[in-house]
Design an enzyme around this catalytic site. Structure first.
Site, PDB file in Angstrom:
ATOM      1  CG  HIS A 185      -2.209  -0.531   1.143  1.00 51.11           C
ATOM      2  ND1 HIS A 185      -2.937  -1.972   1.769  1.00 51.11           N
ATOM      3  CD2 HIS A 185      -3.045  -1.121  -0.164  1.00 51.11           C
ATOM      4  CE1 HIS A 185      -3.343  -2.095   1.371  1.00 51.11           C
ATOM      5  NE2 HIS A 185      -3.798  -2.034   0.182  1.00 51.11           N
TER       6      HIS A 185
ATOM      7  CD  GLU B   5      -4.724 -13.629 -19.258  1.00 51.49           C
ATOM      8  OE1 GLU B   5      -3.114 -12.387 -18.985  1.00 51.49           O
ATOM      9  OE2 GLU B   5      -5.366 -13.383 -19.121  1.00 51.49           O
TER      10      GLU B   5
HETATM   11  C1  PEP Z   1      -1.304  -9.554 -18.980  1.00 49.29           C
HETATM   12  O1  PEP Z   1      -1.074 -10.633 -18.548  1.00 49.29           O
HETATM   13  O2  PEP Z   1      -0.350  -8.647 -19.936  1.00 49.29           O
HETATM   14  C2  PEP Z   1      -1.732  -8.947 -18.287  1.00 49.29           C
HETATM   15  C3  PEP Z   1      -2.435  -7.344 -18.569  1.00 49.29           C
HETATM   16  O3  PEP Z   1      -2.802  -9.671 -17.344  1.00 49.29           O
HETATM   17  P1  PEP Z   1      -2.652  -9.415 -15.834  1.00 49.29           P
HETATM   18  O4  PEP Z   1      -0.971  -8.376 -15.699  1.00 49.29           O
HETATM   19  O5  PEP Z   1      -3.398  -8.530 -14.773  1.00 49.29           O
HETATM   20  O6  PEP Z   1      -2.411 -10.409 -15.503  1.00 49.29           O
HETATM   21 MG    MG Z   2      -2.587 -11.757 -17.012  1.00 51.79          MG
END
Ligand code: PEP
Ligand code: MG
Length: 595
Positions: free
Chosen positions: A202, A444
């Protein structure tokens, strides 16, 4: 003259930590030691127990008053989302299991209450310190903050506050609690650096909102500084330089000036369109985590929110957020960003994001486990409440939604089936929502990238999450420092996957965005542009620089750069080439690449 001699005789020390808030601060050290309270350990008799319990309850009452006051102040000055950090402190303070544990230990050990309280809290803290979960480790500073408040109220030790600082300084501390950081607001703190602390603490979150350059997790900065030492805090690269040489001071003064000047210049770009020299329009959006972050998105000139990570809604609380609460937050964001869009990503729990109120078993491979859309499909009660909230908010602005961690078309269809149920319920209830809300897939997982031709037929858009796509395609845990050198956004495998996703999306006529950290790396902007990316979504702070690069190159040139980049066989060659071209085409920005 004398002082000059004194400084030049000291050796320069450079330390590397975790960048917590961007910007450069140059000034003199002020060591801030949150007081170390060592309570006296007294033996007590059975008759003393009620008195000690009474003292404990009194201290809890007083602490509650203090936390409520700070929560109110921060909510007013920075927004309720930051105030909530202190609501979480109240939850710790009022945890009945904890209170009972302290009283139970008191009766068993028959020691003074302050000694017992410290012992119990320290046990909690050492369990968290052992955790492999960064988020949980980062909660230590919250518990310590509460612990110190209660101990102060039990022992009568006065609180030291950064609000009392009377001259401009750079604060160096072993750790800073969220309360300490909150006290910096509007004061003379130029920047800060700490031995411990992580990206998601935080303290780091608040530093960003206060716009105070900060570096955390330096491990030993308090060992090498003395009060008054000259110091540089580079919050962009996570570097702290103690007793800088003249050459370094000069370099960083220029860098600071450049950063601030560029900041102004870039702000001037705000109202200019994000298009290439030959007129190709490119979307540049911001990523947000808290509804309050919309302010930064707008002030940095982003044209929408390409990723609203909703996990933070579920964190730091014992209960689940209700549909109503979520609806209000999403509606607020939608209305503030209007007429621009916001892409709400459904709950992406798991991996390094862990929610305390859900009894999710510990897994050997959390990044590949029961997470994100997989979890949501198994818990339609939680998922549907969020979908209903998003749908209801869609009546108030330009809302899109997307699912994280899609690994293939089946998951996308299953998630859509729950969405259909939510829509049907709302129709029956006569509640307004956008029937045609665009529903996209995050790409992803490598299997999604490889089957993006199939997904593109049913998704309204793609958003490439490179943070995960890189970790899965290169088999490099994104939070493991030992193998961080293998985490290469420019690896030919990654570039090929990105190209494949963009091409497959375009074949079906859907737009393709990229919302991982890679989108904010200016050295890669021209390559991504040349690969045909339609939209960059990045932390708001990077938006002006990305826009500047986009406006400095033609699409034709960017395509050539991307083609050339794909002829290299190693990520390192791609990286070097990308930086070289950026230096040639946008020299004033490239000087900040930090070599
Ligand atoms: C990613 O995986 O690129 C993404 C944008 O999601 P996060 O970083 O929240 O996993
Ligand atoms: Mg991600």
């Amino acid at each position: 003259m004398k002082e000059k001699k004194h400084n030049s005789s000291k050796k320069q020390v450079q330390l590397k930590g975790i960048p917590a808030a961007p910007g450069i601060a140059i000034g003199k050290v002020h060591i801030f030691g949150a007081e170390y309270i060592k309570p006296v350990e007294r033996d007590i008799s059975d008759e003393d127990i009620p008195r000690e319990v009474e003292r404990f309850k009194e201290a809890l009452k007083q602490t509650r008053k203090e936390i409520l006051a700070i929560e109110g102040k921060i909510s007013r000055e920075l927004g309720i989302e930051y105030g909530r950090i202190f609501s979480a402190h109240l939850l710790i303070l009022e945890d009945s299991v904890l209170v009972q544990k302290v009283i139970g230990t008191l009766k068993k050990k028959k020691k003074s209450i302050e000694a017992v309280f410290m012992e119990v809290l320290n046990k909690y803290i050492s369990v968290l310190a052992e955790s492999r979960d960064e988020y949980l480790r980062d909660r230590i500073s919250d518990i310590t903050d509460v612990k110190n408040r209660v101990l102060r109220n039990l022992t009568g030790v006065e609180e030291k506050s950064l609000a009392d600082l009377d001259k401009e300084s750079i604060v160096i501390a072993y750790d800073l609690s969220p309360s300490d950081t909150a006290m910096m607001h509007g004061g003379p703190v130029l920047g800060f650096a700490t031995d411990i602390g992580g990206r998601t603490s935080h303290t780091a979150i608040m530093a960003k909102s206060l716009e105070i350059p900060a570096v955390v997790g330096l491990e030993s900065v308090t060992d090498v500084v003395k009060n008054g030492d000259p110091v540089i805090v580079d919050g962009m690269h996570g570097v702290v330089i103690v007793n800088p040489t003249k050459r370094f001071l000069e370099k960083y003064r220029k860098e600071k000036e450049r950063y601030e000047r560029l900041g102004h210049k870039l702000v001037e770009l705000k109202s200019l369109p994000s298009e290439t020299l030959d007129g190709k329009k490119v979307g540049i959006a911001g990523n947000i985590e808290l509804p309050e972050d919309v302010v930064g998105v707008i002030s940095h000139g982003a044209e929408g929110i390409g990723l609203y990570r909703t996990e933070y809604f579920y964190m730091n609380r014992k209960d689940l957020p209700t549909e109503e609460e979520q609806f209000n937050a999403y509606k607020r964001v939608a209305m503030r960003i209007k007429p621009h869009f916001v892409v709400i990503r459904t709950l992406d729990l798991g991996g390094d994001k862990f929610l305390s109120q859900l009894d999710v078993p510990k897994e050997m491979n959390p990044f590949m486990g029961w997470r994100a859309v997989r979890f949501c499909l198994a818990r339609p009660d939680i998922f549907k409440a969020q979908l209903r909230a998003i749908l209801r908010a869609s009546a108030y602005g330009n809302l899109k939604l997307m699912y994280p961690m899609i690994s293939g078309i089946m998951e996308f269809r299953q998630a859509n089936a729950v969405l259909e149920e939510a829509k049907e319920e709302l129709r029956k209830e006569g509640v307004a929502f956008n029937e045609n809300i665009p529903v996209g897939a995050m790409i992803e997982v490598p299997s999604a990238a490889i089957t993006s031709d199939i997904l593109a037929k049913e998704a309204a858009f793609f958003s490439i999450g490179t943070n995960d796509l890189i970790q899965y395609s290169l088999a490099v845990d994104r939070v493991n420092e030992k193998i961080a050198y293998l985490y290469e956004p420019t690896h030919p495998a990654v570039l090929n996957l990105i190209k494949m996703v963009i091409d497959n999306g375009h074949k079906e006529g859907i737009p393709v965005a990229l919302c991982g950290e890679m989108a904010g790396d200016i050295s890669l902007t021209m390559i991504l542009l040349g690969l045909g990316l339609d939209e960059f979504s990045t932390s708001p702070i990077a938006v002006p620089e990305i826009k500047k690069v986009v406006r400095s190159v033609s699409y034709e040139e960017a395509k050539k750069i991307a083609d050339k980049a794909r002829t290299f066989t190693t990520g390192q060659e791609v990286q070097e080439y990308a930086k070289k071209r950026l230096r040639e085409l946008v020299p004033d920005i490239a000087s900040g690449l930090g070599e």
